[in-house]
Write a protein that holds these residues in place. Sequence first.
Motif, PDB file in Angstrom:
ATOM      1  N   MET A  84       0.813  -3.496  -0.773  1.00  0.00           N
ATOM      2  CA  MET A  84       1.340  -3.759  -2.109  1.00  0.00           C
ATOM      3  C   MET A  84       0.559  -4.870  -2.798  1.00  0.00           C
ATOM      4  O   MET A  84       0.255  -4.798  -3.987  1.00  0.00           O
ATOM      5  CB  MET A  84       2.820  -4.124  -2.045  1.00  0.00           C
ATOM      6  CG  MET A  84       3.453  -4.282  -3.416  1.00  0.00           C
ATOM      7  SD  MET A  84       5.205  -4.642  -3.298  1.00  0.00           S
ATOM      8  CE  MET A  84       5.143  -6.178  -2.388  1.00  0.00           C
ATOM      9  N   LEU A  85       0.209  -5.914  -2.050  1.00  0.00           N
ATOM     10  CA  LEU A  85      -0.551  -7.016  -2.632  1.00  0.00           C
ATOM     11  C   LEU A  85      -1.943  -6.551  -3.068  1.00  0.00           C
ATOM     12  O   LEU A  85      -2.480  -7.021  -4.069  1.00  0.00           O
ATOM     13  CB  LEU A  85      -0.650  -8.169  -1.631  1.00  0.00           C
ATOM     14  CG  LEU A  85       0.660  -8.921  -1.364  1.00  0.00           C
ATOM     15  CD1 LEU A  85       0.473  -9.929  -0.236  1.00  0.00           C
ATOM     16  CD2 LEU A  85       1.144  -9.624  -2.622  1.00  0.00           C
ATOM     17  N   VAL A  88       3.528 -11.482 -10.409  1.00  0.00           N
ATOM     18  CA  VAL A  88       2.912 -10.796 -11.540  1.00  0.00           C
ATOM     19  C   VAL A  88       2.911 -11.696 -12.779  1.00  0.00           C
ATOM     20  O   VAL A  88       1.906 -11.806 -13.486  1.00  0.00           O
ATOM     21  CB  VAL A  88       3.629  -9.461 -11.833  1.00  0.00           C
ATOM     22  CG1 VAL A  88       3.104  -8.840 -13.121  1.00  0.00           C
ATOM     23  CG2 VAL A  88       3.419  -8.492 -10.669  1.00  0.00           C
ATOM     24  N   GLU A 104      -2.536  -3.543  -4.178  1.00  0.00           N
ATOM     25  CA  GLU A 104      -2.293  -2.800  -5.418  1.00  0.00           C
ATOM     26  C   GLU A 104      -2.097  -3.733  -6.606  1.00  0.00           C
ATOM     27  O   GLU A 104      -2.456  -3.394  -7.734  1.00  0.00           O
ATOM     28  CB  GLU A 104      -1.043  -1.921  -5.258  1.00  0.00           C
ATOM     29  CG  GLU A 104      -1.210  -0.767  -4.301  1.00  0.00           C
ATOM     30  CD  GLU A 104       0.087   0.017  -4.145  1.00  0.00           C
ATOM     31  OE1 GLU A 104       1.041  -0.233  -4.928  1.00  0.00           O
ATOM     32  OE2 GLU A 104       0.156   0.884  -3.255  1.00  0.00           O
ATOM     33  N   MET A 105      -1.513  -4.898  -6.374  1.00  0.00           N
ATOM     34  CA  MET A 105      -1.248  -5.857  -7.446  1.00  0.00           C
ATOM     35  C   MET A 105      -2.525  -6.500  -7.979  1.00  0.00           C
ATOM     36  O   MET A 105      -2.540  -7.095  -9.050  1.00  0.00           O
ATOM     37  CB  MET A 105      -0.301  -6.946  -6.947  1.00  0.00           C
ATOM     38  CG  MET A 105       1.125  -6.476  -6.731  1.00  0.00           C
ATOM     39  SD  MET A 105       2.108  -7.698  -5.813  1.00  0.00           S
ATOM     40  CE  MET A 105       1.889  -9.144  -6.842  1.00  0.00           C
ATOM     41  N   ASN A 106      -3.603  -6.397  -7.184  1.00  0.00           N
ATOM     42  CA  ASN A 106      -4.899  -6.932  -7.596  1.00  0.00           C
ATOM     43  C   ASN A 106      -4.850  -8.441  -7.860  1.00  0.00           C
ATOM     44  O   ASN A 106      -5.396  -8.940  -8.843  1.00  0.00           O
ATOM     45  CB  ASN A 106      -5.408  -6.197  -8.848  1.00  0.00           C
ATOM     46  CG  ASN A 106      -6.909  -6.398  -9.049  1.00  0.00           C
ATOM     47  OD1 ASN A 106      -7.651  -6.577  -8.082  1.00  0.00           O
ATOM     48  ND2 ASN A 106      -7.349  -6.393 -10.298  1.00  0.00           N
ATOM     49  N   VAL A 125       7.807 -10.709  -6.191  1.00  0.00           N
ATOM     50  CA  VAL A 125       6.755  -9.896  -6.795  1.00  0.00           C
ATOM     51  C   VAL A 125       6.740 -10.065  -8.320  1.00  0.00           C
ATOM     52  O   VAL A 125       5.679 -10.178  -8.934  1.00  0.00           O
ATOM     53  CB  VAL A 125       6.907  -8.406  -6.413  1.00  0.00           C
ATOM     54  CG1 VAL A 125       5.899  -7.557  -7.175  1.00  0.00           C
ATOM     55  CG2 VAL A 125       6.706  -8.224  -4.917  1.00  0.00           C
ATOM     56  N   SER A 146       0.406 -14.500 -12.200  1.00  0.00           N
ATOM     57  CA  SER A 146      -0.959 -13.975 -12.223  1.00  0.00           C
ATOM     58  C   SER A 146      -1.410 -13.695 -13.650  1.00  0.00           C
ATOM     59  O   SER A 146      -2.554 -13.986 -14.025  1.00  0.00           O
ATOM     60  CB  SER A 146      -1.034 -12.695 -11.386  1.00  0.00           C
ATOM     61  OG  SER A 146      -2.338 -12.151 -11.389  1.00  0.00           O
ATOM     62  N   ARG A 147      -0.508 -13.140 -14.464  1.00  0.00           N
ATOM     63  CA  ARG A 147      -0.854 -12.883 -15.862  1.00  0.00           C
ATOM     64  C   ARG A 147      -1.040 -14.179 -16.644  1.00  0.00           C
ATOM     65  O   ARG A 147      -1.837 -14.238 -17.577  1.00  0.00           O
ATOM     66  CB  ARG A 147       0.224 -12.030 -16.525  1.00  0.00           C
ATOM     67  CG  ARG A 147       0.260 -10.598 -16.009  1.00  0.00           C
ATOM     68  CD  ARG A 147       1.190  -9.720 -16.836  1.00  0.00           C
ATOM     69  NE  ARG A 147       1.238  -8.350 -16.339  1.00  0.00           N
ATOM     70  CZ  ARG A 147       1.882  -7.356 -16.936  1.00  0.00           C
ATOM     71  NH1 ARG A 147       2.547  -7.587 -18.068  1.00  0.00           N
ATOM     72  NH2 ARG A 147       1.880  -6.142 -16.412  1.00  0.00           N
ATOM     73  N   ILE A 161       6.540  -2.581 -11.977  1.00  0.00           N
ATOM     74  CA  ILE A 161       6.444  -2.918 -10.558  1.00  0.00           C
ATOM     75  C   ILE A 161       7.211  -1.893  -9.730  1.00  0.00           C
ATOM     76  O   ILE A 161       8.387  -1.649  -9.972  1.00  0.00           O
ATOM     77  CB  ILE A 161       7.000  -4.335 -10.305  1.00  0.00           C
ATOM     78  CG1 ILE A 161       6.130  -5.366 -11.036  1.00  0.00           C
ATOM     79  CG2 ILE A 161       7.056  -4.639  -8.817  1.00  0.00           C
ATOM     80  CD1 ILE A 161       6.705  -6.758 -11.015  1.00  0.00           C
ATOM     81  N   CYS A 196       5.029 -14.852  -1.468  1.00  0.00           N
ATOM     82  CA  CYS A 196       5.277 -13.465  -1.872  1.00  0.00           C
ATOM     83  C   CYS A 196       5.762 -12.662  -0.665  1.00  0.00           C
ATOM     84  O   CYS A 196       4.982 -12.321   0.225  1.00  0.00           O
ATOM     85  CB  CYS A 196       4.006 -12.855  -2.446  1.00  0.00           C
ATOM     86  SG  CYS A 196       4.289 -11.313  -3.317  1.00  0.00           S
TER      87      CYS A 196
END
Length: 316
Positions: free
Chosen positions: A70-71, A39, A73-75, A35, A42-43, A182, A28
Motif C-alpha cells: 500500500m505504501l 496523504v 501505491e501511495m508513492n 493513511v 505528503s501533499r 484512498i 503509518c
Amino acid sequence: MFDAEVFVNEQLKKIKAQMKDGKAIIACSGGVDSVVCAVLASRAVGDNLLAVFVDTGLMRKNEPDEVREMLKEMNVNFKIIDAADLFFEGLKGVTDPEKKRKSVGERFIRCFEKEAKEYGAKYLVQGTIAPDVIESGTGGKGLVKSHHNVGGLPKDMDLELVEPVIELYKEEVRQVARYLGIRVSERQPFPGPGLSVRCLGEVTPENIAIVREACHVVEDELQKASKAEKMELPWQYFAALLPTRSTGVMNDERMYGRTVVVRAVLTKDAITATPAQIPYDVLEKISSRITGTLGDKVTRVVYDVTTKPPATIEWE
C-alpha cells in the motif's frame, strides 16, 4: 454538515504553516486514520515526509506485507522497521491493560525519535482522532483507556506533533479518505497497541500467534457472510484471547486449552456500540475453524453480546 473538500483544503494550509520547510515522519500503520494523514502531509510537504511502519510483532496476519504494498501505491517515502523483539521485551510480564498501552506507546515514540534523528525530522504526524483524546481522559474527561498515541506519549518527547484529524470522528475520517481516493477508506479500525490488547494476560509470541490466527478467522468468515448477504458487515470485528483455560476433548482424550472470545459491533462514532447479530451458522463456522486450526491450544469459543457502555469495544 461536514465537508471533506473544505476540510482537506484547510488542513493542507495548516500543515504547511506549521511545518514550513521542516521534515516530518509519520507512523503509518495502514489504517484509515494514519493513511489519510500520510496523504495529507505528503501533499502538503512532498518529499519532506517519511512514512514509517513499525512491525511490532503485534500486527494482524500478513499485515506487514499488505502495508508495504500500500505504501508503494501511495508513492511516498517509506521505511519498514522490524522491532518485534523490542516490543515483546517491553511487554514481558505486563498484564495490566494501561501498562501495556503505555509500554507500546513509549516504544513507538522511541523508534520514531531514532528515525527522526537520522532523517533530520522535527515533526511527528499522527492519526489521532477525537475518540482517542476523549477516552484517554484529556480535556477534563474521565479516563476510559489510554490510547498509545495520547496517554502513552513520553513527556520528554523531542518531536512536535502534527495531528490533522484530531477533531474528527471515524466516519468523518472515512469521508476524507473517500474524497482523497484512498482504498482503505472502509477498513475496520485496529488498535494502536495491536494484538497486545486482544491478548488478555501476559503478551508472549506464542499467545500473539494464537490471537492472530483467531482474528484472521473471524475477519475472513464475517467478510464472506457479508458478501453472501447473510448479514451486515460489522463496524469492527475480531477475536480476543482470554487468560482462562477450560477442559476440552480431542481424539477421545482430555485436554486443557485456552478460550477465545469473538467480538463484533455496530456503531457510528465508537463512543457507543451494540453487538452485531451474527447468524448462528456463521458463529458455528468461526468456532469450528478456530478450534480446528489451533489444534490443542483452544478448547472453547464464545461470543460477546455486551453493549458499549458498559463494555468498551476492545477487551482492554
